[in-house]
Design an enzyme around this catalytic site. Structure first.
Site, short mmCIF file in Angstrom:
data_model
loop_
_atom_site.label_atom_id
_atom_site.label_comp_id
_atom_site.label_asym_id
_atom_site.label_seq_id
_atom_site.Cartn_x
_atom_site.Cartn_y
_atom_site.Cartn_z
N ALA A 280 0.84 -1.20 0.00
CA ALA A 280 0.00 0.00 0.00
C ALA A 280 0.87 1.25 0.00
CB ALA A 280 -0.93 0.00 1.21
N ASP A 281 0.28 2.33 -0.47
CA ASP A 281 0.94 3.63 -0.41
C ASP A 281 -0.13 4.70 -0.19
OD1 ASP A 281 3.69 5.06 -1.05
OD2 ASP A 281 2.10 6.26 -1.98
N THR A 282 0.19 5.67 0.63
CA THR A 282 -0.77 6.72 0.98
C THR A 282 -0.18 8.09 0.69
OG1 THR A 282 -1.72 5.35 2.75
CG2 THR A 282 -2.16 7.71 2.85
#
Length: 218
Positions: free
Chosen positions: A75-77
């Site tokens: 994941a990346d935010t």
């Protein structure tokens, strides 16, 4: 039930984020952590929702190369305010500048997630709108000095002190702001293990065909 499949699957979280680790544990998923150092650069032409998707795929593929038979979750935010994209601050001054811009404003938190399992791959993103109250310099300085949010996109954690006292409201998934939209993740995992579920969903969303045998007389 697909949960039983998860318990019998080697699941790797391709992230060192303590928040994502906590959320997966709270969701009852058994996993281990393995991270790879990757360049978190992206093409300038990407739309804002495409940025975390692109980066999550890079992270997932890097770990998949070492564990091709495991189920990889990456994941990346990012935090977006108008045209500005806020990643992790590199210094206290940069963190202060971010929080000053977020103060008394709305911003979007976008998390992209990629799941790889054998030949299967699924990617999705989620967006949450966050509204901050006006933040005084005292609040900003206190938070940065005591919580050191240098590992957080946008220089804050919604579950921390500043989130508790400074956020007026949100629209969307709270856990997405923490770094992982758990509800959507579970939905996508279920579709991965049960393709018929997705097919049924597509069919249920398909508009009804007009009645070919409906005639109007005069």
């Amino acid at each position: 039930m697909f949960i039983n499949h998860l318990h019998n699957t080697d699941i790797i979280l391709a992230s060192g984020s303590p928040r994502r680790k906590q959320l997966l544990e709270d969701a009852g998923i058994n996993f281990r952590i393995h991270t790879k150092n990757v360049e978190e650069n992206y093409p300038v032409y990407l739309q804002r929702s495409e940025i975390p998707l692109y980066l999550s795929k890079i992270k997932a593929h890097a770990v998949k190369a070492d564990f091709p038979d495991s189920l990889i979750i990456a994941a990346d935010t990012i935090v977006v305010q108008r045209r500005d994209v806020f990643n992790k601050p590199g210094s206290a001054e940069e963190a202060k500048d971010m929080l000053r811009k977020l103060s008394n404003n709305m911003h979007e938190v976008i998390t992209g997630v990629t799941i790889c399992y054998g030949e299967k791959e699924r990617s999705f993103y989620d967006i949450t709108e966050v509204f901050f109250k006006p933040l005084s310099e005292t609040y900003i300085n206190y938070y940065i000095e005591n919580h050191k949010p240098f590992d957080k996109a946008g220089a804050y954690g919604i579950q921390e002190w500043l989130g508790m006292v400074g956020i007026k409201k949100i629209q969307g998934d709270f856990y997405n702001v923490m770094g992982l939209p758990v509800s959507k993740l579970i939905d996508e995992l279920e579709k991965m293990f049960n393709p018929e579920l997705e097919l049924n969903q597509i069919n249920s969303n398909r508009p009804e065909e007009p009645n070919k045998y409906l005639y109007f007389g005069i």
